[in-house]
Design a protein around this motif. Structure first.
Motif, mmCIF file in Angstrom:
data_model
loop_
_atom_site.group_PDB
_atom_site.id
_atom_site.type_symbol
_atom_site.label_atom_id
_atom_site.label_comp_id
_atom_site.label_asym_id
_atom_site.label_seq_id
_atom_site.Cartn_x
_atom_site.Cartn_y
_atom_site.Cartn_z
ATOM 1 N N LYS A 170 0.518 -1.278 0.144
ATOM 2 C CA LYS A 170 -0.318 0.108 0.100
ATOM 3 C C LYS A 170 0.963 1.394 -0.280
ATOM 4 O O LYS A 170 0.385 2.097 -0.886
ATOM 5 C CB LYS A 170 -0.573 -0.387 1.242
ATOM 6 N N ASP A 171 2.215 1.371 0.583
ATOM 7 C CA ASP A 171 2.962 2.677 0.894
ATOM 8 C C ASP A 171 3.750 2.780 0.080
ATOM 9 O O ASP A 171 5.248 1.790 0.283
ATOM 10 C CB ASP A 171 3.229 2.465 2.406
ATOM 11 N N LEU A 172 3.979 3.629 -1.199
ATOM 12 C CA LEU A 172 4.794 3.109 -1.827
ATOM 13 C C LEU A 172 5.854 4.033 -1.230
ATOM 14 O O LEU A 172 7.418 4.212 -2.365
ATOM 15 C CB LEU A 172 3.922 2.966 -3.259
ATOM 16 N N HIS A 173 5.538 4.976 -0.636
ATOM 17 C CA HIS A 173 6.958 6.093 0.221
ATOM 18 C C HIS A 173 7.666 5.515 0.454
ATOM 19 O O HIS A 173 8.984 5.757 1.032
ATOM 20 C CB HIS A 173 6.197 7.498 -0.189
ATOM 21 N N THR A 174 7.356 4.602 1.689
ATOM 22 C CA THR A 174 8.743 3.795 2.842
ATOM 23 C C THR A 174 8.408 2.430 2.106
ATOM 24 O O THR A 174 8.276 2.036 1.318
ATOM 25 C CB THR A 174 7.910 4.155 4.164
ATOM 26 N N THR A 175 10.286 1.771 2.505
ATOM 27 C CA THR A 175 10.187 1.121 2.473
ATOM 28 C C THR A 175 9.891 0.630 3.493
ATOM 29 O O THR A 175 9.925 -1.717 3.292
ATOM 30 C CB THR A 175 11.906 1.163 2.591
ATOM 31 N N ASN A 176 9.284 0.870 5.106
ATOM 32 C CA ASN A 176 8.039 -0.654 5.035
ATOM 33 C C ASN A 176 7.959 0.288 5.857
ATOM 34 O O ASN A 176 7.165 1.462 6.415
ATOM 35 C CB ASN A 176 9.810 -0.191 6.816
ATOM 36 N N PRO A 177 6.333 -0.021 5.149
ATOM 37 C CA PRO A 177 4.363 0.787 5.533
ATOM 38 C C PRO A 177 5.015 -0.190 7.388
ATOM 39 O O PRO A 177 3.561 1.626 7.698
ATOM 40 C CB PRO A 177 4.107 -1.045 5.090
ATOM 41 N N ILE A 178 5.624 -0.267 8.095
ATOM 42 C CA ILE A 178 4.787 -0.481 9.739
ATOM 43 C C ILE A 178 6.066 -0.177 10.780
ATOM 44 O O ILE A 178 7.916 -1.324 9.411
ATOM 45 C CB ILE A 178 4.202 -2.315 10.255
ATOM 46 N N ALA A 179 6.499 0.674 10.861
ATOM 47 C CA ALA A 179 7.712 0.665 11.999
ATOM 48 C C ALA A 179 7.825 0.440 13.857
ATOM 49 O O ALA A 179 6.385 0.492 14.294
ATOM 50 C CB ALA A 179 8.019 2.188 12.160
ATOM 51 N N VAL A 180 8.503 0.850 14.375
ATOM 52 C CA VAL A 180 8.588 0.298 15.499
ATOM 53 C C VAL A 180 8.056 1.223 16.320
ATOM 54 O O VAL A 180 7.956 2.935 15.559
ATOM 55 C CB VAL A 180 9.917 0.677 16.315
ATOM 56 N N GLY A 181 6.688 1.427 16.676
ATOM 57 C CA GLY A 181 6.655 2.667 18.011
ATOM 58 C C GLY A 181 4.738 2.992 17.099
ATOM 59 O O GLY A 181 3.857 3.004 17.721
ATOM 60 N N ASP A 182 4.440 1.652 15.624
ATOM 61 C CA ASP A 182 3.553 2.003 15.700
ATOM 62 C C ASP A 182 2.514 1.378 16.865
ATOM 63 O O ASP A 182 2.150 0.119 16.667
ATOM 64 C CB ASP A 182 3.646 1.051 14.092
#
Ligand code: GDP
Ligand code: ZN
Length: 312
Positions: free
Chosen positions: A41-53
């Motif tokens: 879904k998220d093409l602007h970032t390499t990781n759609p989910i990050a720590v803290g999410d």
């Protein structure tokens, strides 16, 4: 003022294909994967989910989970991806405070780095506290530099704590400031981030890198970002090996909004927008002349303005 209520899962570690989540402040880790559809879904970032999410997940019979939803982030911080694509890597999300660990020496933290970090956090709406570490090593010269540093940044509106991870100086105060919060620990390699976290909680055993004596550059000892629970309360994300954060895309007129001492009086400039360089009746330039704004910070502002203009 405990914000962690145990009713929402937070991602505390990312190990490539798996995410460990826990309903903070509880520390019951569930290993999760991401529902296939969410990945692209998220093409602007390499990781759609990050720590803290903050996430929702379905618990499976085998005790693992599938992440089905990410809640909107109150903030996040990125670094530019190492490849040449325009994608960015999200380091962490929903951060309550960023502690910028700075050393006058061993290694020297350059002021340009400090100012850039502060601007980045302002742009991302992350409150910052500056931590001056290794005060046990300071000579008279270092002390003088420290006093000047404190003057500049306290006038800009930042809190500063002087600590020593080695002697334990002011570690209690730092521990108190971490209570009930998700904190980010940042700074150049070798400034003592891992050592500080270990001294906040002796049950944590983060690896500390030796500063190589050649360039006084620390080694990167960890690769994945993770959340560490403090037994005294609160959670810390260590960001090893980060040289600089990616600046958000901003217009050059916007840059001064991220210098809090400038933003405060920006309405008094005759022109809007004002770059605070050549414009007449500029409140910022006047404040610098009167000594109300530190010339160091203003010069830093000009330097960043020039750098930013290069990319337009
Ligand atoms: P990091 O790269 O920021 O995580 O830094 P480390 O925690 O690995 O520390 C780098 C080096 O600085 C190690 O050799 C530590 O022992 C040393 N160090 C860390 N904190 C202090 C301190 O407060 N005083 C002194 N003298 N040395 C420190
Ligand atoms: Zn102005």
């Amino acid at each position: 003022m405990e914000k962690f209520k145990g009713d929402i899962a937070t991602v505390v570690k990312h190990t490539g294909s798996h995410y460990l989540v826990s309903n903070l402040p509880d520390w019951n880790l569930v290993s999760c994967v991401v529902k296939g559809k969410m990945r692209i879904k998220d093409l602007h970032t390499t990781n759609p989910i990050a720590v803290g999410d903050h996430v929702d997940y379905d618990l499976l019979e085998d005790g693992t989970g599938i992440i089905t939803k990410i809640h909107p982030r109150s903030n996040y911080i990125i670094r530019k991806s190492t490849n040449l694509s325009r994608r960015a890597h999200i380091i962490a999300a929903n951060i309550d405070v960023a502690f910028l660990i700075v050393t006058m020496d061993f290694p020297e933290t350059k002021r340009a780095f400090v100012d850039r970090f502060l601007v980045t956090c302002e742009a991302y709406k992350i409150p910052v506290t500056i931590v001056l570490n290794k005060v046990d090593l300071y000579t008279d010269d270092h002390r003088e530099m420290t006093e000047h540093f404190k003057d500049v940044y306290s006038r800009a509106g930042y809190s500063i704590i002087e600590v020593s991870g080695k002697t334990g100086h002011n570690i209690d105060q730092l521990r108190n400031e971490c209570k009930g919060k998700l904190s980010l620990f940042s700074g150049l390699s070798g400034v003592g981030k891992s050592s500080l976290i270990n001294s906040l909680d002796s049950t944590l055993r983060l690896r500390t890198g030796k500063i190589s004596d050649y360039h006084l550059q620390g080694k990167h000892t960890t690769t994945f970002y993770e959340v560490h629970p403090l037994s005294s309360g609160g959670f810390i994300i260590d960001t090893p090996g980060i040289k600089g954060f990616g600046l958000v895309e901003m217009g050059i007129e916007e840059l001064s909004h991220y210098f809090p001492e400038m933003f405060k009086i920006i309405d008094k400039c005759k022109f809007a927008p004002c770059t605070h360089t050549h414009e007449p009746d500029c409140a910022i330039k006047e404040a610098v002349e009167k000594g109300e704004i530190s010339p160091d910070r203003y010069l830093s502002y000009l330097g960043m303005l020039e750098e930013e203009s290069k990319y337009r």
